[in-house]
Scaffold this motif. Structure first.
Motif, PDB file in Angstrom:
ATOM      1  N   THR A 199      49.929  55.019  48.149  1.00  0.00           N
ATOM      2  CA  THR A 199      50.110  54.065  46.801  1.00  0.00           C
ATOM      3  C   THR A 199      50.785  52.900  47.073  1.00  0.00           C
ATOM      4  OG1 THR A 199      51.942  55.415  46.287  1.00  0.00           O
ATOM      5  CG2 THR A 199      49.530  56.235  45.608  1.00  0.00           C
ATOM      6  N   TYR A 212      51.697  47.614  38.618  1.00  0.00           N
ATOM      7  CA  TYR A 212      50.468  48.558  38.680  1.00  0.00           C
ATOM      8  C   TYR A 212      50.409  49.253  39.839  1.00  0.00           C
ATOM      9  CZ  TYR A 212      49.167  45.788  34.651  1.00  0.00           C
ATOM     10  OH  TYR A 212      49.061  44.900  33.209  1.00  0.00           O
ATOM     11  N   THR A 213      49.932  50.493  39.564  1.00  0.00           N
ATOM     12  CA  THR A 213      49.946  51.387  41.149  1.00  0.00           C
ATOM     13  C   THR A 213      48.346  51.236  41.466  1.00  0.00           C
ATOM     14  OG1 THR A 213      51.463  53.004  39.951  1.00  0.00           O
ATOM     15  CG2 THR A 213      50.037  53.677  41.799  1.00  0.00           C
ATOM     16  N   ALA A 214      48.179  50.963  42.652  1.00  0.00           N
ATOM     17  CA  ALA A 214      46.925  50.868  43.348  1.00  0.00           C
ATOM     18  C   ALA A 214      46.900  51.678  44.571  1.00  0.00           C
ATOM     19  CB  ALA A 214      46.862  49.388  43.945  1.00  0.00           C
ATOM     20  N   LEU A 236      42.609  48.929  42.444  1.00  0.00           N
ATOM     21  CA  LEU A 236      43.485  48.966  41.242  1.00  0.00           C
ATOM     22  C   LEU A 236      42.706  49.262  39.985  1.00  0.00           C
ATOM     23  CD1 LEU A 236      46.077  48.505  39.687  1.00  0.00           C
ATOM     24  CD2 LEU A 236      45.701  46.006  39.520  1.00  0.00           C
ATOM     25  N   ASN A 238      41.294  49.437  36.392  1.00  0.00           N
ATOM     26  CA  ASN A 238      41.579  48.674  35.258  1.00  0.00           C
ATOM     27  C   ASN A 238      40.362  48.789  34.112  1.00  0.00           C
ATOM     28  OD1 ASN A 238      42.530  46.028  34.215  1.00  0.00           O
ATOM     29  ND2 ASN A 238      40.854  44.725  35.170  1.00  0.00           N
TER      30      ASN A 238
END
Length: 256
Positions: A199, A212-214, A236, A238
């Motif tokens: 992550t 934001y967490t990708a 990511l 969305n």
């Protein structure tokens, strides 16, 4: 959203997962374009269509032929009549009340009626296949969305002639924005830090206070010798399309 612990931030770019220009595999007059720039579309949604009156008529005719039941019913009736006729003459021939030739003739009529029923069934199956073929030809004139996304641009309009391979080779352009694709450029010294499944925190340039967490989905195995860098790709989520694509960002690796 809470930030993940990270040692350093890397330059990155937020991109659509994929961008495609859509047209038809056949030439024709554009009849309708049902979407415009900025519209959200779903997988399978009709976006545009070419003029298809002739193809629609051919499909309707093929469908009608594939549903014809008269020839099969006629052949079945002939079989039933020929079967009764053959049974009577066979019994009479067995009792020497009729020549064997008449019995053989009745048997021949029965077999001919059975063959006619088989031909009727085969013709109906051929008609069904022709309907499938005509329907496929008709579907080639309808442009559908291959994924959930957003209309990026409209290149052609109703009334124009679309030709595959021409200068204007697409009617609309779509982008898939859920998930977004994060392109992270990392220096050669950082090779090995990123791994698939890890992550990361992604902070868009236009939203510096909102990380934001990708998740890492791909890591280049070839380093560009000229720049001494390699690229890591992340996805990511969305779902609300809250994060725009085409903006720069900073990414910091977290844990796997």
């Amino acid at each position: 959203m809470l930030a993940l612990p990270a040692a350093a931030g890397y330059d990155c770019l937020i991109e659509p997962t994929q961008t495609v220009e859509l047209g038809a595999p056949v030439a024709g007059l554009i009849d309708r374009v049902l979407v415009k720039r900025g519209d959200r579309v779903t997988h399978g949604q009709v976006l545009a269509s070419l003029e298809s009156h002739a193809e629609q008529a051919a499909s309707d005719l093929a469908r009608y032929k594939s549903q014809l039941a008269g020839p099969s019913q006629l052949a079945q009736s002939k079989i039933e009549f020929s079967q009764r006729k053959y049974n009577r003459r066979r019994d009479m021939a067995a009792e020497k009340l009729m020549s064997r030739q008449d019995s053989d003739d009745a048997e021949g009529e029965l077999k001919q009626a059975q063959a006619e029923l088989l031909v009727a069934k085969e013709n109906r199956e051929v008609a069904h296949l022709e309907y499938v073929q005509q329907s496929s030809q008709l579907n080639l004139r309808t442009i559908r969305s291959p994924f959930d996304g957003v209309v990026v641009d409209q290149m052609m309009w109703p009334g124009e002639i679309f030709e595959p391979g021409a200068t204007k080779h697409a009617i609309v352009k779509l982008a898939q924005l859920n998930p977004l694709r994060i392109r992270v450029v990392m220096p050669m010294r950082a090779f090995g830090e990123a791994a698939v499944g890890m992550t990361a925190n992604v902070v868009p340039e236009i939203q510096p206070g909102k990380p934001y967490t990708a998740k890492v989905v791909s890591v280049d195995r070839i380093i560009d010798a000229a720049s001494g860098t390699f690229v890591v790709f992340m996805d990511l989520p969305n779902p609300g399309l809250d994060v725009p694509s085409g903006v720069k960002c900073k990414a910091s690796l977290g844990k796997q």
